[in-house]
Design a protein around this motif. Structure first.
Motif, short mmCIF file in Angstrom:
data_model
loop_
_atom_site.label_atom_id
_atom_site.label_comp_id
_atom_site.label_asym_id
_atom_site.label_seq_id
_atom_site.Cartn_x
_atom_site.Cartn_y
_atom_site.Cartn_z
N ALA A 171 4.90 8.85 16.44
CA ALA A 171 5.81 8.99 15.30
C ALA A 171 5.24 8.32 14.06
O ALA A 171 5.28 8.87 12.96
N ARG A 172 4.68 7.13 14.23
CA ARG A 172 4.12 6.40 13.10
C ARG A 172 2.93 7.15 12.50
O ARG A 172 2.78 7.22 11.28
N THR A 173 2.09 7.73 13.35
CA THR A 173 0.93 8.48 12.86
C THR A 173 1.35 9.73 12.10
O THR A 173 0.82 10.03 11.02
N ILE A 174 2.32 10.47 12.65
CA ILE A 174 2.78 11.69 12.01
C ILE A 174 3.37 11.38 10.63
O ILE A 174 3.10 12.07 9.64
N CYS A 175 4.18 10.33 10.55
CA CYS A 175 4.79 9.96 9.27
C CYS A 175 3.74 9.50 8.27
O CYS A 175 3.80 9.86 7.09
#
Length: 424
Positions: A171-175
């Motif tokens: 999630a952190r990477t996608i955001c």
């Protein structure tokens, strides 16, 4: 009796406002509501719209599962309208949002209505059939979490349709790849989430806060945060925050009020992290950088001993960042004043001619800067201007020639009004 009739009408309305309601299914990113009412297909469109939702589409696997599971439950009516039609082109089914509808779960013998039946309904066996709009059926409404919500300084985006569950790291990477961050919970985002997300089960949403091997997630059932293993899989929302909370430590700066250097700090917060800079007109100044977690700042150092009258004026600190294609900018003004004034300490006239000897002190920050004497004859409208450059910060005597005898003059040394003299 008229009063009784009014109350009867009101009570009837309250009792029937949710008439025909079969069931509500709350999920994290949508809410389904099933009504056992007899409505036409066009009437179903209006009915859902008046409820702040829309006629359901079965283009999402989770939504389709919930719809089929519910229409098979006890108490369900025989058929419910759903949001698909081939009215524009026979056999080319489209959802009401204009996207193509791939219909495979047909009831036996369906579709069979040709141009007479152009609207889709789902039966209690979970199969689909084409029907005429005039037929009376139940209605399934859906209210979905908007893909993007912009409110005040916040821009929240639910990535992926349908939403998927991922680890915190994913999630952190996608955001980060879209210039945002995993949702950071606050009272403001709390209100936004509560007004859009629904969940009957204990589904969770990743929060932008982790400690060691533990991460935090928000329960969409009770809206409380709890520690969670970072490798668990939950829903997520990416958050972008516009630049806000600009701060300047002081609003004005007077040079001779300080004995040493003065550091003036301009702080800004936001996400993506803003760019902060000090400007004087169109010239960028060289500041020192400050980075305090979520806040980015620049300090401007002013030394009173080095300032001259040329340094007076407005200084700007601006912070800007980019959210999507929009650039947000916040600016604050710092007024810098270098006080004091030039002064005339003595004026001597010459008995042999029309000259004046003026002893004066320059502006304490005006060394090397041109001063102007303005000598005005208010009666005869004769003005004399003499421009002098001060080589140092000490008293000096200047000669003014060409004046008329027995004339009243007003003498000013610019920057400020100095005094009067009657020259004889």
């Amino acid at each position: 009796m008229p009063e009784c009739n009014c109350w009867f009408a009101l009570l009837t309305f309250l009792a029937t406002s949710n008439a025909g309601l079969l069931k509500t299914v709350n999920r994290p990113f949508y809410k389904l509501t099933f009504y056992n009412i007899g409505s036409t297909w066009q009437g179903a469109i209006s009915f859902c719209k008046n409820k702040g939702s829309s006629l359901v589409q079965l283009d999402d696997g989770s939504v389709k599962y919930d719809v089929i599971n519910t229409v098979k439950s006890p108490g369900a009516t025989n058929f419910y309208w759903i949001g698909a039609t081939d009215e524009a082109s026979e056999g080319q089914w489209k959802w009401i949002d204009g996207s193509s509808a791939s219909i495979t779960s047909w009831n036996s013998g369906e579709p069979n209505g040709g141009r007479r039946e152009n609207y889709l309904a789902i039966g209690r066996n979970g199969k689909l059939s084409d029907n005429a709009s005039s037929y009376r059926k139940g209605v399934v409404c859906i209210k979905v979490f908007p893909k993007t919500i912009s409110q005040n300084i916040y821009r929240l985006e639910a990535i992926g349709r349908p939403p998927i569950k991922v680890t915190y790291g994913t999630a952190r990477t996608i955001c980060a790849n879209i210039g945002s961050r995993v949702l950071k919970f606050s009272s403001t985002t709390n209100n936004i989430i509560k007004s859009h997300l629904n969940s009957e089960t204990d589904d969770k949403l990743w929060l932008n806060h982790n400690s060691g091997s533990s991460c935090y997630s928000l329960s969409l059932k009770d809206y409380k945060s709890r520690t969670t293993h970072c490798t668990d899989k939950h829903y997520y929302i990416c958050e972008q925050v516009k630049t806000h909370d600009m701060q300047i430590s002081i609003s004005n700066f007077i040079a001779n009020s300080y004995s040493g250097e003065k550091e003036i700090t301009c702080m800004a917060s936001g996400f993506p992290p803003p760019t902060v800079k000090w400007m004087r007109g169109k010239t960028a100044l060289i500041p020192t950088s400050i980075n305090n977690q979520a806040k980015v700042g620049q300090s401007l150092v002013l030394n009173p001993k080095q300032l001259t009258i040329k340094d007076e004026g407005q200084y700007q600190c601006s912070a800007s960042n980019k959210v999507g294609q929009t650039v947000y900018e916040v600016t604050r003004i710092l007024n810098v004043k270098v006080p004091s004034q030039p002064s005339i300490t003595n004026i001597t006239s010459s008995p042999c001619n029309s000259n004046l000897l003026i002893t004066w002190m320059p502006h304490v920050r005006g060394v090397g800067i041109e001063h102007r004497f303005q000598i005005m004859d208010p009666i005869n409208s004769n003005n004399f201007k003499v421009f002098l450059t001060t080589p140092n910060n000490v008293s000096m005597t200047s000669i003014v020639t060409g004046l008329q005898p027995s004339t009243f003059y007003i003498i000013k040394v610019i920057f400020w009004y100095i005094g009067f003299i009657n020259f004889e």
